[in-house]
Write an enzyme that holds these catalytic residues in place. Structure first.
Site, PDB file in Angstrom:
ATOM      1  N   ARG A  47     -23.393 -47.496 -45.727  1.00  0.00           N
ATOM      2  CA  ARG A  47     -23.562 -48.681 -46.506  1.00  0.00           C
ATOM      3  C   ARG A  47     -24.868 -48.844 -47.249  1.00  0.00           C
ATOM      4  O   ARG A  47     -25.906 -48.517 -46.457  1.00  0.00           O
ATOM      5  CB  ARG A  47     -23.193 -50.025 -45.763  1.00  0.00           C
ATOM      6  N   MET A  94     -41.634 -65.082 -51.934  1.00  0.00           N
ATOM      7  CA  MET A  94     -41.208 -64.153 -50.750  1.00  0.00           C
ATOM      8  C   MET A  94     -42.118 -64.580 -49.728  1.00  0.00           C
ATOM      9  O   MET A  94     -43.297 -64.891 -49.583  1.00  0.00           O
ATOM     10  CB  MET A  94     -41.298 -62.756 -50.981  1.00  0.00           C
ATOM     11  N   GLU A 158     -49.685 -60.674 -61.690  1.00  0.00           N
ATOM     12  CA  GLU A 158     -48.315 -60.350 -61.247  1.00  0.00           C
ATOM     13  C   GLU A 158     -47.198 -60.585 -62.191  1.00  0.00           C
ATOM     14  O   GLU A 158     -46.087 -60.463 -62.123  1.00  0.00           O
ATOM     15  CB  GLU A 158     -48.015 -61.056 -60.085  1.00  0.00           C
TER      16      GLU A 158
END
Length: 207
Positions: A47, A94, A158
């Protein structure tokens, strides 16, 4: 009563992992076998796994003025959307090593919206697409004063170009399921807020 799933992590045998791609994100191919509902072990399967990690998302709500804060930014995954690739979203970011979800929530609120909440309510966590990605999102409602909120924020280094919008709750809920908010984190947060709106307003009135 809803019982827990029959099997656990102990019922999966990882045979090997192959790193297929690694830059900002990582993709692995995981070879494994797992127990079967009819008994015994299944055959080896492979997978592909998009290794994304944990993230935090926060919907901004001003219960005194009944206002909701959303951010708008370009998203490459929405390039082919009929409404275009700029999406209305909740603030998100995150987790970095050593950070708690609440610490990330507060950091991202300042970076993306220049808002400091006076309280955070934990909503839930969920796996965004467990069929091929390990991303786990922790959702919060950030209670704050949105009277003077708005503007363009984000980290230029960013490539972030994030506009903050403040809407009346009535306007948001009137189009909640009409496609204006086309991402899971925003929809889950806003539906939770719709259910908890009266409670949050009553709490604010008593403080």
């Amino acid at each position: 009563m809803i019982e827990k799933p029959q099997f656990t992590r102990a019922d999966v045998e990882i045979i090997r992992r192959e790193e297929m791609y690694k830059r900002f994100f990582r993709v692995e191919k995981v070879f494994l076998r797992h127990k079967l509902f009819d008994g015994g072990w299944g055959q080896e399967i492979g997978r592909e796994l998009f290794v994304r990690g944990e993230a935090v998302a926060v919907v901004l709500y001003d219960p005194v003025r009944d206002l909701i804060g959303m951010v708008e930014q370009f998203r490459v995954g929405a390039l082919d959307e009929p409404s275009g690739p700029w999406c209305y979203e909740v603030v998100a970011g995150m987790l970095e090593p050593g950070e708690s979800p609440e610490e990330v929530a507060r950091r991202e609120l300042m970076e993306e919206a220049n808002v400091e909440p006076y309280a955070l309510e934990y909503i839930c966590n969920y796996l965004s697409s467990p069929g091929g990605c390990n991303e786990k999102l922790h959702l919060y409602c950030g209670l704050c004063d949105l009277q003077h909120a708005g503007g363009v924020y984000g980290l230029p280094e960013e490539g972030e170009d994030i506009r903050v919008h403040v809407f009346s709750a009535e306007d948001v809920f009137a189009v909640l399921l009409d496609g204006a908010f086309n991402n899971a984190a925003a929809l889950i947060c806003l539906q939770w807020l719709q259910l908890n709106r009266s409670r949050l307003q009553n709490q604010a009135a008593c403080e």
